[in-house]
Design a protein around this motif. Sequence first.
Motif, PDB file in Angstrom:
ATOM      1  N   UNK A  68       0.976  -1.109   0.100  1.00 22.99           N
ATOM      2  CA  UNK A  68       0.114  -0.134  -0.058  1.00 22.99           C
ATOM      3  C   UNK A  68       0.938   1.109  -0.062  1.00 22.99           C
ATOM      4  N   UNK A  69       0.725   1.965  -1.045  1.00 28.86           N
ATOM      5  CA  UNK A  69       1.711   3.191  -1.334  1.00 28.86           C
ATOM      6  C   UNK A  69       0.859   4.577  -0.846  1.00 28.86           C
ATOM      7  N   UNK A  70       1.443   5.380  -0.406  1.00 30.91           N
ATOM      8  CA  UNK A  70       1.014   6.797   0.123  1.00 30.91           C
ATOM      9  C   UNK A  70       1.838   7.604  -0.435  1.00 30.91           C
ATOM     10  N   UNK A  71       1.054   8.678  -1.425  1.00 30.67           N
ATOM     11  CA  UNK A  71       1.966   9.707  -1.664  1.00 30.67           C
ATOM     12  C   UNK A  71       1.438  11.125  -1.150  1.00 30.67           C
ATOM     13  N   UNK A  72       2.413  11.885  -0.520  1.00 36.21           N
ATOM     14  CA  UNK A  72       2.110  12.949   0.170  1.00 36.21           C
ATOM     15  C   UNK A  72       2.771  14.127  -0.640  1.00 36.21           C
ATOM     16  N   UNK A  73       1.857  15.093  -1.019  1.00 32.52           N
ATOM     17  CA  UNK A  73       2.170  16.146  -1.813  1.00 32.52           C
ATOM     18  C   UNK A  73       2.234  17.400  -1.046  1.00 32.52           C
ATOM     19  N   UNK A  74       3.141  18.474  -1.045  1.00 36.66           N
ATOM     20  CA  UNK A  74       3.426  19.500  -0.572  1.00 36.66           C
ATOM     21  C   UNK A  74       3.667  20.619  -1.134  1.00 36.66           C
ATOM     22  N   UNK A  75       3.122  21.804  -1.232  1.00 39.88           N
ATOM     23  CA  UNK A  75       3.643  22.899  -2.169  1.00 39.88           C
ATOM     24  C   UNK A  75       5.097  23.484  -1.271  1.00 39.88           C
ATOM     25  N   UNK A  76       5.860  23.864  -2.258  1.00 39.48           N
ATOM     26  CA  UNK A  76       7.082  24.448  -1.793  1.00 39.48           C
ATOM     27  C   UNK A  76       6.839  26.012  -1.874  1.00 39.48           C
ATOM     28  N   UNK A 105       6.395   9.229  -2.018  1.00 38.88           N
ATOM     29  CA  UNK A 105       5.701   8.161  -1.856  1.00 38.88           C
ATOM     30  C   UNK A 105       6.271   7.152  -1.204  1.00 38.88           C
ATOM     31  N   UNK A 106       5.604   6.695   0.268  1.00 37.07           N
ATOM     32  CA  UNK A 106       6.108   5.710   0.956  1.00 37.07           C
ATOM     33  C   UNK A 106       5.238   4.480   0.977  1.00 37.07           C
ATOM     34  N   UNK A 107       5.837   3.343   1.389  1.00 37.28           N
ATOM     35  CA  UNK A 107       5.130   2.127   1.632  1.00 37.28           C
ATOM     36  C   UNK A 107       4.784   2.048   3.091  1.00 37.28           C
ATOM     37  N   UNK A 108       3.426   1.767   3.325  1.00 37.97           N
ATOM     38  CA  UNK A 108       3.070   1.672   4.865  1.00 37.97           C
ATOM     39  C   UNK A 108       3.591   0.224   5.178  1.00 37.97           C
ATOM     40  N   UNK A 109       4.247   0.022   6.318  1.00 37.35           N
ATOM     41  CA  UNK A 109       4.538  -1.185   6.823  1.00 37.35           C
ATOM     42  C   UNK A 109       4.257  -1.024   8.544  1.00 37.35           C
ATOM     43  N   UNK A 110       3.952  -2.123   9.088  1.00 38.42           N
ATOM     44  CA  UNK A 110       4.093  -2.357  10.446  1.00 38.42           C
ATOM     45  C   UNK A 110       4.884  -1.155  11.347  1.00 38.42           C
ATOM     46  N   UNK A 111       6.430  -1.469  10.872  1.00 37.84           N
ATOM     47  CA  UNK A 111       7.335  -0.677  11.465  1.00 37.84           C
ATOM     48  C   UNK A 111       7.352   0.792  11.102  1.00 37.84           C
TER      49      UNK A 111
END
Length: 129
Positions: free
Chosen positions: A82-90, A103-109
Amino acid sequence: MLDADVASRALGIELIEIGEGSATARMRVVPTMVNGHDIAHGGYLFLLADTAFACACNSYGPMTVASGAEVSFVDSARVDDVLVAVAQERTRYGRNGIYDVTVYRETPQGHDVVLEFRGRSRTIQREGG
């Protein structure tokens, strides 16, 4: 805008959160998204990041499009991640903007970064027109 985005919807991309200049989207990697190395094809990872970027830069109202983007592939993703993409204006200046997407992968850790994306936007339609 996302309701009319057939490509993102077809991949099961969900918009989780949106604010002025920011957006978070999620996608599960499915078997049709992997390449010959049995890892997620980079084009799908780019599409997820680009969708979050598009939602963030269009959050102000006027039609805004990408004028360019670059990515760094940090780690691979696999089926069922499950990948999550977090966008932020600079920054926004005139009709232009710069946005970063992680973009990151959700893991139990915790979160494992898969991709870093920097997008440049251009507003092509003024508010109300």
